[in-house]
Design an enzyme around this catalytic site. Structure first.
Site, PDB file in Angstrom:
ATOM      1  N   GLY A   9      41.299  57.000  13.772  1.00  0.00           N
ATOM      2  CA  GLY A   9      42.474  57.120  14.193  1.00  0.00           C
ATOM      3  C   GLY A   9      43.511  57.002  13.138  1.00  0.00           C
ATOM      4  O   GLY A   9      44.813  56.430  13.448  1.00  0.00           O
ATOM      5  N   ARG A  12      48.068  58.438  12.613  1.00  0.00           N
ATOM      6  CA  ARG A  12      49.544  58.123  13.099  1.00  0.00           C
ATOM      7  C   ARG A  12      49.396  56.616  13.474  1.00  0.00           C
ATOM      8  O   ARG A  12      48.452  55.965  13.212  1.00  0.00           O
ATOM      9  CB  ARG A  12      50.203  58.954  14.072  1.00  0.00           C
ATOM     10  CG  ARG A  12      49.249  58.654  15.472  1.00  0.00           C
ATOM     11  CD  ARG A  12      49.789  59.478  16.552  1.00  0.00           C
ATOM     12  NE  ARG A  12      49.477  58.837  17.896  1.00  0.00           N
ATOM     13  CZ  ARG A  12      49.787  59.435  19.096  1.00  0.00           C
ATOM     14  NH1 ARG A  12      50.397  60.624  19.171  1.00  0.00           N
ATOM     15  NH2 ARG A  12      49.350  58.725  20.187  1.00  0.00           N
ATOM     16  N   VAL A  60      35.689  59.906  17.484  1.00  0.00           N
ATOM     17  CA  VAL A  60      34.779  58.522  17.906  1.00  0.00           C
ATOM     18  C   VAL A  60      34.037  58.569  19.082  1.00  0.00           C
ATOM     19  O   VAL A  60      33.168  57.789  19.082  1.00  0.00           O
ATOM     20  CB  VAL A  60      35.412  57.330  17.718  1.00  0.00           C
ATOM     21  CG1 VAL A  60      36.326  57.123  16.201  1.00  0.00           C
ATOM     22  CG2 VAL A  60      36.407  57.194  18.693  1.00  0.00           C
ATOM     23  N   SER A 138      43.192  43.766  20.621  1.00  0.00           N
ATOM     24  CA  SER A 138      44.385  43.680  20.749  1.00  0.00           C
ATOM     25  C   SER A 138      44.593  42.272  21.632  1.00  0.00           C
ATOM     26  O   SER A 138      43.749  41.648  22.133  1.00  0.00           O
ATOM     27  CB  SER A 138      44.621  44.922  22.373  1.00  0.00           C
ATOM     28  OG  SER A 138      45.601  44.544  23.033  1.00  0.00           O
ATOM     29  N   TYR A 151      41.140  48.564  29.491  1.00  0.00           N
ATOM     30  CA  TYR A 151      41.348  48.455  28.147  1.00  0.00           C
ATOM     31  C   TYR A 151      40.980  47.056  27.620  1.00  0.00           C
ATOM     32  O   TYR A 151      40.729  46.879  26.547  1.00  0.00           O
ATOM     33  CB  TYR A 151      42.903  48.955  27.856  1.00  0.00           C
ATOM     34  CG  TYR A 151      43.398  48.735  26.551  1.00  0.00           C
ATOM     35  CD1 TYR A 151      43.098  49.599  25.633  1.00  0.00           C
ATOM     36  CD2 TYR A 151      44.146  47.722  26.162  1.00  0.00           C
ATOM     37  CE1 TYR A 151      43.594  49.460  24.339  1.00  0.00           C
ATOM     38  CE2 TYR A 151      44.784  47.598  25.013  1.00  0.00           C
ATOM     39  CZ  TYR A 151      44.456  48.449  23.882  1.00  0.00           C
ATOM     40  OH  TYR A 151      45.136  48.536  22.717  1.00  0.00           O
TER      41      TYR A 151
HETATM   42  P1  NDP Z   1      48.062  55.704  18.067  1.00  0.00           P
HETATM   43  O1  NDP Z   1      47.797  56.588  19.608  1.00  0.00           O
HETATM   44  O2  NDP Z   1      49.555  55.710  17.902  1.00  0.00           O
HETATM   45  O3  NDP Z   1      47.338  55.929  17.150  1.00  0.00           O
HETATM   46  C1  NDP Z   1      45.912  56.155  17.300  1.00  0.00           C
HETATM   47  C2  NDP Z   1      45.287  57.307  16.404  1.00  0.00           C
HETATM   48  O4  NDP Z   1      43.858  57.481  17.105  1.00  0.00           O
HETATM   49  C3  NDP Z   1      46.053  58.607  16.959  1.00  0.00           C
HETATM   50  O5  NDP Z   1      46.137  59.522  15.798  1.00  0.00           O
HETATM   51  C4  NDP Z   1      44.838  59.198  18.041  1.00  0.00           C
HETATM   52  O6  NDP Z   1      45.186  60.735  18.202  1.00  0.00           O
HETATM   53  C5  NDP Z   1      43.755  58.746  17.334  1.00  0.00           C
HETATM   54  N1  NDP Z   1      42.236  58.829  18.361  1.00  0.00           N
HETATM   55  C6  NDP Z   1      42.606  58.790  19.758  1.00  0.00           C
HETATM   56  N2  NDP Z   1      41.330  59.062  20.178  1.00  0.00           N
HETATM   57  C7  NDP Z   1      40.573  59.310  19.029  1.00  0.00           C
HETATM   58  C8  NDP Z   1      39.292  59.624  18.884  1.00  0.00           C
HETATM   59  N3  NDP Z   1      38.331  59.672  20.185  1.00  0.00           N
HETATM   60  N4  NDP Z   1      38.520  59.631  17.907  1.00  0.00           N
HETATM   61  C9  NDP Z   1      39.518  59.821  16.591  1.00  0.00           C
HETATM   62  N5  NDP Z   1      40.741  59.264  16.804  1.00  0.00           N
HETATM   63  C10 NDP Z   1      41.231  59.258  17.815  1.00  0.00           C
HETATM   64  O7  NDP Z   1      47.793  54.265  18.385  1.00  0.00           O
HETATM   65  P2  NDP Z   1      48.371  52.555  17.876  1.00  0.00           P
HETATM   66  O8  NDP Z   1      48.587  53.148  16.263  1.00  0.00           O
HETATM   67  O9  NDP Z   1      49.395  52.179  18.392  1.00  0.00           O
HETATM   68  O10 NDP Z   1      46.888  51.791  17.856  1.00  0.00           O
HETATM   69  C11 NDP Z   1      46.077  51.705  16.943  1.00  0.00           C
HETATM   70  C12 NDP Z   1      45.046  50.588  17.378  1.00  0.00           C
HETATM   71  O11 NDP Z   1      45.963  49.541  17.590  1.00  0.00           O
HETATM   72  C13 NDP Z   1      44.288  50.909  18.727  1.00  0.00           C
HETATM   73  O12 NDP Z   1      42.975  50.450  18.661  1.00  0.00           O
HETATM   74  C14 NDP Z   1      45.052  50.317  19.793  1.00  0.00           C
HETATM   75  O13 NDP Z   1      44.605  50.051  21.197  1.00  0.00           O
HETATM   76  C15 NDP Z   1      45.405  48.810  18.964  1.00  0.00           C
HETATM   77  N6  NDP Z   1      46.662  48.374  19.732  1.00  0.00           N
HETATM   78  C16 NDP Z   1      47.822  48.975  19.547  1.00  0.00           C
HETATM   79  C17 NDP Z   1      48.844  48.293  20.049  1.00  0.00           C
HETATM   80  C18 NDP Z   1      50.349  48.624  20.096  1.00  0.00           C
HETATM   81  O14 NDP Z   1      51.393  48.069  20.762  1.00  0.00           O
HETATM   82  N7  NDP Z   1      50.882  49.971  19.715  1.00  0.00           N
HETATM   83  C19 NDP Z   1      48.803  46.925  20.826  1.00  0.00           C
HETATM   84  C20 NDP Z   1      47.389  46.301  20.452  1.00  0.00           C
HETATM   85  C21 NDP Z   1      46.394  47.091  19.909  1.00  0.00           C
HETATM   86  P3  NDP Z   1      45.934  61.357  19.233  1.00  0.00           P
HETATM   87  O15 NDP Z   1      47.120  61.657  18.650  1.00  0.00           O
HETATM   88  O16 NDP Z   1      45.306  62.756  19.653  1.00  0.00           O
HETATM   89  O17 NDP Z   1      45.880  60.348  20.239  1.00  0.00           O
END
Ligand code: NDP
Length: 250
Positions: A9, A12, A60, A138, A151
């Site tokens: 991931g 972004r 994933v 998280s 989640y």
């Molecule tokens: P974003 O959605 O901004 O970035 C996550 C990235 O993971 C995206 O590029 C997304 O692609 C990609 N992704 C989603 N599904 C898959 C998959 N099946 N295989 C590979 N890549 C995938 O999320 P955040 O940066 O906010 O979050 C990152 C981590 O931090 C996550 O685990 C989230 O749960 C955790 N988190 C975030 C918080 C927040 O407030 N932002 C708070 C607590 C935890 P696509 O663009 O297609 O969705």
């Protein structure tokens, strides 16, 4: 020694910031993402900052995709010795409004995805007797978060897995830790709130509940991850580090 780091991931949000931070610390980074265009953009930003990176398509939730991605990286670079399980997905919904299809998607991305990628990369780390694994959890898993029941449960499983794997891997020279972001300004947060009638009010309420009265920036999460991936963190394992402006203190 130059390390090779895979960030799931990494296209972004927090994953992109982690890629930039680890490349800045000298690692060659592999940006694994379900979206090629996002992964390429992260690679461009790493390279613009003077780092080395490659993009690989990675879903994933799909074992074949994980296998192919790992093989591609092995052929292009070498084995991966730093893994950041960052890919995640969620939507806000009261538990009684959720259905099995939603449960499965949340668990697939947030928990089973961690198991898949870790299982594929651990053999090389064990062989090399060195590795760093950081799982992005998280704070919702530590204290509970209304409308994020499924989640939070999946992230709780990630935190339990982190501790148990840390015990199994301690004698192999591999550390396993978790970082729990508090609410962080990323595209995911925007998307989660988009479907909500009072999204702006929710952001205000979240911000008020954080002792430091603001959201986290992705770079702040990345700094904690970067430390846990460093040589200096070699005696830190099985730990969960929250980066949250004091939202939880446990
Ligand atoms: P974003 O959605 O901004 O970035 C996550 C990235 O993971 C995206 O590029 C997304 O692609 C990609 N992704 C989603 N599904 C898959 C998959 N099946 N295989 C590979 N890549 C995938 O999320 P955040 O940066 O906010 O979050 C990152 C981590 O931090 C996550 O685990 C989230 O749960 C955790 N988190 C975030 C918080 C927040 O407030 N932002 C708070 C607590 C935890 P696509 O663009 O297609 O969705």
């Amino acid at each position: 020694m130059t390390h090779t780091a895979l960030i799931t991931g990494g296209g972004r949000g927090i994953g992109r910031a982690i890629a930039i931070a680890l490349a800045g610390a000298g690692a060659t980074v592999v940006v694994g993402d379900i979206r090629d265009d996002d992964a390429s953009e992260t690679v461009a930003r790493v390279e613009a900052a003077g780092g080395q990176a490659m993009a690989v398509r990675l879903d994933v939730t799909d074992s074949d995709s994980v296998r192919t991605a790992v093989e591609t990286v092995r052929r292009a670079l070498s084995s991966v010795d730093i893994l950041v399980n960052n890919a995640g997905w969620d939507r806000l919904q009261p538990f009684m409004d959720t259905e099995e299809e939603f449960w499965r998607r949340v668990v697939e991305v947030n928990y089973l995805g961690v198991l898949r990628v870790t299982h594929a990369l651990l053999p090389a780390m064990i062989e090399n007797r060195w590795g760093r694994i950081v799982n992005i959890g998280s704070d919702s898993a530590r204290v509970g978060s209304a409308m994020e029941s499924v989640y939070s449960g999946a992230k709780g499983a990630v935190l339990s897995f982190t501790k148990t794997l840390a015990r199994e891997m301690a004698r192999e020279g591999i550390t396993v830790n978790a970082v729990c972001p508090g609410p962080t300004e990323t595209p995911l947060l925007t998307e989660i709130l988009e479907g909500q009638q009072r999204g702006a009010d929710i952001v205000t309420a979240i911000t008020r509940s954080v002792p430091m009265k603001r959201l986290a920036q992705p770079t702040e999460i990345a700094a904690a991850v970067s430390f846990l991936c460093s040589a200096e963190a070699g005696f830190v394992t099985g730990q969960t580090l929250s980066v949250n402006g004091g939202l939880t203190m446990c």
